[in-house]
Scaffold this active site. Structure first.
Site, PDB file in Angstrom:
ATOM      1  CG  LEU A  99      -2.014  -0.996   1.354  1.00  0.00           C
ATOM      2  CD1 LEU A  99      -2.657  -0.921   2.739  1.00  0.00           C
ATOM      3  CD2 LEU A  99      -3.060  -0.746   0.280  1.00  0.00           C
ATOM      4  CG  ASP A 100      -0.266   4.845  -1.933  1.00  0.00           C
ATOM      5  OD1 ASP A 100      -0.700   5.364  -0.889  1.00  0.00           O
ATOM      6  OD2 ASP A 100      -0.948   4.733  -2.961  1.00  0.00           O
ATOM      7  CB  ALA A 101       3.788   6.407   2.218  1.00  0.00           C
ATOM      8  CB  SER A 103      -3.024   3.782   0.834  1.00  0.00           C
ATOM      9  OG  SER A 103      -3.109   4.441  -0.413  1.00  0.00           O
TER      10      SER A 103
END
Length: 235
Positions: A99-101, A103
């Site tokens: 998950l990107d930072a 999210s």
């Protein structure tokens, strides 16, 4: 057992990555270099990677409710907090996908490379469900239909997805691909910028009962359901 599979089960790497490690000549079996990932081994053999012995370790799978600002890696050269640091385990765990930072939500961590490969390889089509808060808030039915049918991104057209508007400005989207920042890019492709993104389900597992930053080890039954997730025809 195939050597690459043995390394994956020991938590060295995913099966695909383990094949590369073997092919690079970094693995010995009973003191002899082996470069064939299909080489047969068992627990009685002395398997080493870069000279370090490899032994099957107890396999664990954890669910974590990732907060914003935490990166989905085992370590970070910039000193940012990582998902691994939020899980109290003595095993070497690695995140399953990313998950990107910015999210939040459900991310799995495990030392079972075979399971990680099973959950992330495109051929298994394991579903992930997200809730995206978007602007503008009014999401027309045409935009939802486009998300369901697939949208054109710079790395190709997306597969069909399930999409619905939970409330004005909140879209629930279920996909089985795992491209970089895919949900954000899909929403942007239909004219809506994502301002908050949360993953609420991974296969049969849902984000329930975990506060942000909270983690729990999955039961054997939950792990088995994860192993069986995806279409029935998947190998």
């Amino acid at each position: 057992m195939r050597l690459a599979k043995f390394l994956a089960h020991a938590g060295v790497a995913s099966r695909r990555a383990a094949e590369g490690i073997v092919a690079a000549g970094r693995v010995t079996v009973d003191a002899a270099v082996v470069t064939d990932p299909a080489h047969d081994v068992d627990d009685t053999r002395d398997v080493r990677v870069d000279g370090e012995p490899v032994a099957a370790e107890p396999r664990e799978v954890w669910a974590l409710n990732k907060p914003a600002g935490v990166v989905s890696t085992a370590s970070d050269t910039h000193g940012r907090p990582t998902v691994v640091e939020l899980v109290e385990s003595e095993q070497r765990l690695y995140p399953v996908g990313r998950l990107d930072a910015e999210s939040t939500g459900l991310i799995l961590l495990t030392n079972d490379g075979g399971l990680a490969d099973r959950l992330t390889h495109p051929r298994y089509e394991v579903e992930k469900t997200y809730r995206a808060r978007v602007l503008p808030q009014a999401v027309p039915e045409q935009a939802l239909r486009s998300l369901r049918d697939g949208v054109d991104l710079d790395d190709g057209r997306t597969s069909p997805a399930r999409a619905r508007q939970v409330e004005p400005g909140l879209i629930e989207l279920t996909i089985h691909e795992g491209r970089k920042r895919q949900v954000r890019r899909m929403c942007e492709a239909v004219g809506h910028r994502v301002i908050e993104l949360e993953r609420i389900a991974f296969g049969p597992l849902r984000l329930e009962g975990l506060d942000p930053g909270g983690a729990r080890r999955l039961s054997a039954a939950e792990v088995e359901r994860l192993r069986k997730s995806g279409p029935a025809h998947a190998p």
